[in-house]
Scaffold this active site. Structure first.
Site, PDB file in Angstrom:
ATOM      1  N   GLU A  28      10.133   3.117  -4.252  1.00  7.76           N
ATOM      2  CA  GLU A  28       9.491   3.318  -2.945  1.00  7.76           C
ATOM      3  C   GLU A  28      10.205   2.462  -1.907  1.00  7.76           C
ATOM      4  O   GLU A  28      10.742   1.390  -2.235  1.00  7.76           O
ATOM      5  CB  GLU A  28       8.012   2.899  -3.063  1.00  7.76           C
ATOM      6  CG  GLU A  28       7.241   3.013  -1.756  1.00  7.76           C
ATOM      7  CD  GLU A  28       5.725   2.890  -1.940  1.00  7.76           C
ATOM      8  OE1 GLU A  28       5.269   2.677  -3.082  1.00  7.76           O
ATOM      9  OE2 GLU A  28       5.017   2.992  -0.924  1.00  7.76           O
ATOM     10  N   ASN A  73       2.561   4.862  -0.880  1.00  5.08           N
ATOM     11  CA  ASN A  73       1.850   4.779   0.401  1.00  5.08           C
ATOM     12  C   ASN A  73       2.809   4.942   1.582  1.00  5.08           C
ATOM     13  O   ASN A  73       2.437   5.445   2.637  1.00  5.08           O
ATOM     14  CB  ASN A  73       1.121   3.436   0.510  1.00  5.08           C
ATOM     15  CG  ASN A  73       0.050   3.276  -0.562  1.00  5.08           C
ATOM     16  OD1 ASN A  73      -0.425   4.247  -1.121  1.00  5.08           O
ATOM     17  ND2 ASN A  73      -0.336   2.041  -0.848  1.00  5.08           N
ATOM     18  N   ASN A 173       0.704  11.621  -1.355  1.00  6.52           N
ATOM     19  CA  ASN A 173       0.443  10.495  -2.243  1.00  6.52           C
ATOM     20  C   ASN A 173      -0.962   9.959  -2.029  1.00  6.52           C
ATOM     21  O   ASN A 173      -1.345   9.694  -0.882  1.00  6.52           O
ATOM     22  CB  ASN A 173       1.452   9.368  -1.956  1.00  6.52           C
ATOM     23  CG  ASN A 173       1.174   8.126  -2.776  1.00  6.52           C
ATOM     24  OD1 ASN A 173       1.395   8.124  -3.985  1.00  6.52           O
ATOM     25  ND2 ASN A 173       0.689   7.074  -2.124  1.00  6.52           N
ATOM     26  N   GLU A 174      -1.718   9.821  -3.106  1.00  2.96           N
ATOM     27  CA  GLU A 174      -3.038   9.167  -3.094  1.00  2.96           C
ATOM     28  C   GLU A 174      -3.838   9.499  -1.837  1.00  2.96           C
ATOM     29  O   GLU A 174      -4.302   8.592  -1.119  1.00  2.96           O
ATOM     30  CB  GLU A 174      -2.873   7.641  -3.248  1.00  2.96           C
ATOM     31  CG  GLU A 174      -2.254   7.267  -4.575  1.00  2.96           C
ATOM     32  CD  GLU A 174      -2.282   5.773  -4.886  1.00  2.96           C
ATOM     33  OE1 GLU A 174      -2.553   4.963  -3.981  1.00  2.96           O
ATOM     34  OE2 GLU A 174      -2.009   5.417  -6.055  1.00  2.96           O
ATOM     35  N   TYR A 245      -3.168   1.315 -12.697  1.00  2.00           N
ATOM     36  CA  TYR A 245      -2.544   0.002 -12.886  1.00  2.00           C
ATOM     37  C   TYR A 245      -3.522  -0.890 -13.643  1.00  2.00           C
ATOM     38  O   TYR A 245      -4.735  -0.756 -13.495  1.00  2.00           O
ATOM     39  CB  TYR A 245      -2.201  -0.634 -11.538  1.00  2.00           C
ATOM     40  CG  TYR A 245      -1.115   0.116 -10.784  1.00  2.00           C
ATOM     41  CD1 TYR A 245       0.224  -0.083 -11.086  1.00  2.00           C
ATOM     42  CD2 TYR A 245      -1.432   1.026  -9.780  1.00  2.00           C
ATOM     43  CE1 TYR A 245       1.228   0.604 -10.397  1.00  2.00           C
ATOM     44  CE2 TYR A 245      -0.441   1.720  -9.093  1.00  2.00           C
ATOM     45  CZ  TYR A 245       0.887   1.506  -9.408  1.00  2.00           C
ATOM     46  OH  TYR A 245       1.883   2.180  -8.741  1.00  2.00           O
ATOM     47  N   GLU A 293       2.235   7.227 -11.505  1.00  2.00           N
ATOM     48  CA  GLU A 293       2.242   5.771 -11.250  1.00  2.00           C
ATOM     49  C   GLU A 293       1.453   5.111 -12.361  1.00  2.00           C
ATOM     50  O   GLU A 293       0.247   5.371 -12.497  1.00  2.00           O
ATOM     51  CB  GLU A 293       1.610   5.429  -9.897  1.00  2.00           C
ATOM     52  CG  GLU A 293       2.479   5.794  -8.717  1.00  2.00           C
ATOM     53  CD  GLU A 293       1.961   5.234  -7.395  1.00  2.00           C
ATOM     54  OE1 GLU A 293       1.367   4.133  -7.386  1.00  2.00           O
ATOM     55  OE2 GLU A 293       2.154   5.919  -6.377  1.00  2.00           O
ATOM     56  N   GLN A 350       7.085   0.229 -10.653  1.00  3.86           N
ATOM     57  CA  GLN A 350       8.216   0.946 -10.111  1.00  3.86           C
ATOM     58  C   GLN A 350       9.473   0.534 -10.888  1.00  3.86           C
ATOM     59  O   GLN A 350       9.311   0.014 -11.995  1.00  3.86           O
ATOM     60  CB  GLN A 350       8.327   0.661  -8.622  1.00  3.86           C
ATOM     61  CG  GLN A 350       7.082   1.154  -7.859  1.00  3.86           C
ATOM     62  CD  GLN A 350       7.215   1.157  -6.337  1.00  3.86           C
ATOM     63  OE1 GLN A 350       8.295   1.006  -5.790  1.00  3.86           O
ATOM     64  NE2 GLN A 350       6.088   1.317  -5.633  1.00  3.86           N
TER      65      GLN A 350
END
Ligand code: AHR
Length: 502
Positions: A28, A73, A173-174, A245, A293, A350
């Site tokens: 990212e 993000n 994304n999200e 996560y 992710e 990542q």
């Protein structure tokens, strides 16, 4: 019960042929992932493009099959047009997701060049936060249309005659997260994702699309979000995303090591939601999952709160990973393999500097974090067919998670190489675990090597001064007798037992 574990594997009991993209990763525009990570013009190891070759070699060693880019993000406020064309004309922007300055010296064309060198495919995430349908069609036309139209000819004018042929695209994304720029309700997102998917596939019908699932299982709208989004997009997309996560802020290692059971529950419930919509729509299509992710993330939380805003590539999300984090990553990899019939893609989030297996110093060295090793072993030796693991293991209870088996394990059969690889974690923090693997249908086996990652200090980590403090060795004691393999797994260890069938 005797403190020992066993596993039966059979070449006919197959979970799935693993999609190589299960071993994907993520870069990212965040912190020092791009600037100071993969791209650092002037670094002694940088090539003429500014691509750091020390980092490149480590990524090639990992054999990363696909990399999600440019966010995260970040993507929800990103205009990809800022990152193409002559570098001196590219604008500096306030980047609102991480509150930095984005200099736009690295963008789509640089990333495609870099990916080719790294031997990896691109998974491009489009911006569905501040942008929408029109931009979605333009970016696919720029990237994938051969020529003879405004956006494809613009790419040609930027020096890229051949289309980039980006096959895999994420629809935002999200989008459920309040932190997301342009957050949407499930209906708002479902509609824009459907319409974007439609135009993207009109431009290039060969692409595959990932719709956003919830940004975690803890979101209040989960799993209603998944059901609503799929209600809108089911026939237009191939994948639904999952993100998760894990951390150990309470220093409760026994619980931390059990988190992969929660990852499995998450996968099962998202699968069930997908299949509910399949039934509702009387669809013939089965939705696949993209766990795009996943990782351990918690060490850097406090440091990140203290960062001054509006810097270029400050150190953000720079978790220094410990031995116990590597064990958790090993368990999470095994969890993904156990569900590889539905989880076809996954991205370790990542890859460089930002919650990453690879760390660098600006202007200095690069080194492998502890989590580099299970990721590398799985990616390199975990290609082929995932076999159903029939495991007998003593178990323990931890805070909020019960019946955690001390043994976490799976075997992968690589027919081409005529090899079986057993991946195994001993979660027992105090005792070794004797293991017997019965490979009954495989006949004679020979141990090629038994790699072990272990350290007496579970908090041991690699850093610039000691880059090899935690590193694997090939000193495991696995032995084969016909089709039976026995080994003693050291306490708190990650094991890779490679078997030849010749
Ligand atoms: O990987 C770091 C961030 O975690 C990503 O930008 C976002 O998608 C997630 O919340």
């Amino acid at each position: 019960m005797k403190h020992a574990a066993s596993m039966i594997v059979d070449k006919d009991f197959i979970i799935s042929t693993i999609d190589n993209r299960l071993y994907g990763s993520f870069i990212e525009h965040l912190g020092r992932a791009v600037y100071g990570g993969i791209y650092e013009p002037g670094h002694p190891q940088a090539d003429e493009n500014g691509f750091r070759q020390d980092v490149m070699k480590m990524i090639q060693t990992l054999q990363v099959p696909i990399i999600r880019y440019p966010g995260g993000n970040f993507v929800s406020g990103y205009d990809w047009k800022d990152g193409v064309g002559p570098k001196q004309l590219r604008p500096r922007r306030l980047e609102l997701a991480w509150r930095t300055i984005e200099p736009n010296q690295f963008g789509m064309n640089e990333f495609v060049d870099w990916s080719r060198q790294a031997g990896t495919d691109v998974m491009w995430a489009i911006n569905l936060g501040t942008q929408g349908v029109e931009d979605a069609r333009q970016i696919v036309e720029y990237a994938n249309h051969p020529s003879g139209s405004y956006w494809s000819d613009l790419r040609v004018s930027h020096g890229y005659k051949q289309p980039h042929a980006i096959k895999t695209w994420c629809l935002g994304n999200e989008m459920d997260g309040p932190w997301q720029i342009g957050q949407k309700t499930a209906v708002e997102y479902g509609r824009i994702a459907y319409e974007s998917a439609k135009v993207m596939k009109l431009v290039d019908p060969t692409i595959e699309l990932v719709a956003c699932g919830s940004s975690s299982r803890e979101m209040p709208t989960y799993p209603e979000w998944e059901a609503t989004v799929l209600d809108h997009t089911y026939e237009q997309v191939e994948f639904l995303s999952l993100h998760s996560y894990y951390g150990n802020p309470e220093n409760d290692t026994a619980t931390f090591l059990g988190r992969s059971l929660q990852m499995e529950d998450f996968i099962k419930s998202v699968t069930a939601t997908c299949d509910y919509i399949k039934a509702k729509k009387r669809s013939k299509k089965t939705m696949m999952l993209s766990f795009d992710e996943w990782n351990v993330w918690f060490h850097s939380n406090d440091a990140d709160k203290k960062l001054e805003p509006w810097q270029i590539a400050p150190p953000q999300l720079e978790d220094l990973y410990t031995m116990e984090d590597a064990l958790v990553v090993g368990c999470l990899l095994i969890a993904l393999l156990k569900h590889s019939d539905r989880v076809r893609m996954a991205c370790l989030a990542q890859l460089v500097n930002v919650i990453a297996p690879i760390m660098t110093e600006n202007g200095g060295q690069a080194w492998a974090q502890t989590i580099f090793y299970p990721y590398m072993h799985a990616s390199v030796h975990g290609r082929g067919k995932a076999l159903v693991p029939l495991v007998q293991s003593p178990k323990y209870d931890a805070k909020g998670i019960t019946d955690i088996p001390y043994l976490e394990s799976i075997a992968v059969f690589n027919e081409e190489a005529n090899e079986v690889t057993v991946f195994a974690v001993n979660r027992d923090l105090a005792n070794p675990l004797p293991l017997e693997v019965d490979l009954r249908s495989f006949g004679q086996c020979r141990v090629i090597e038994h790699i072990v990652l272990e350290n007496p200090d579970l908090k041991a980590a690699n850093d610039a001064a000691n880059p090899n403090r935690v590193a694997p060795h090939a000193g495991g004691n696995a032995a084969a007798d016909g089709s039976k393999v026995t080994a003693t797994l050291s306490k708190a260890s990650w094991n890779v037992i490679r078997l030849s069938l010749n």
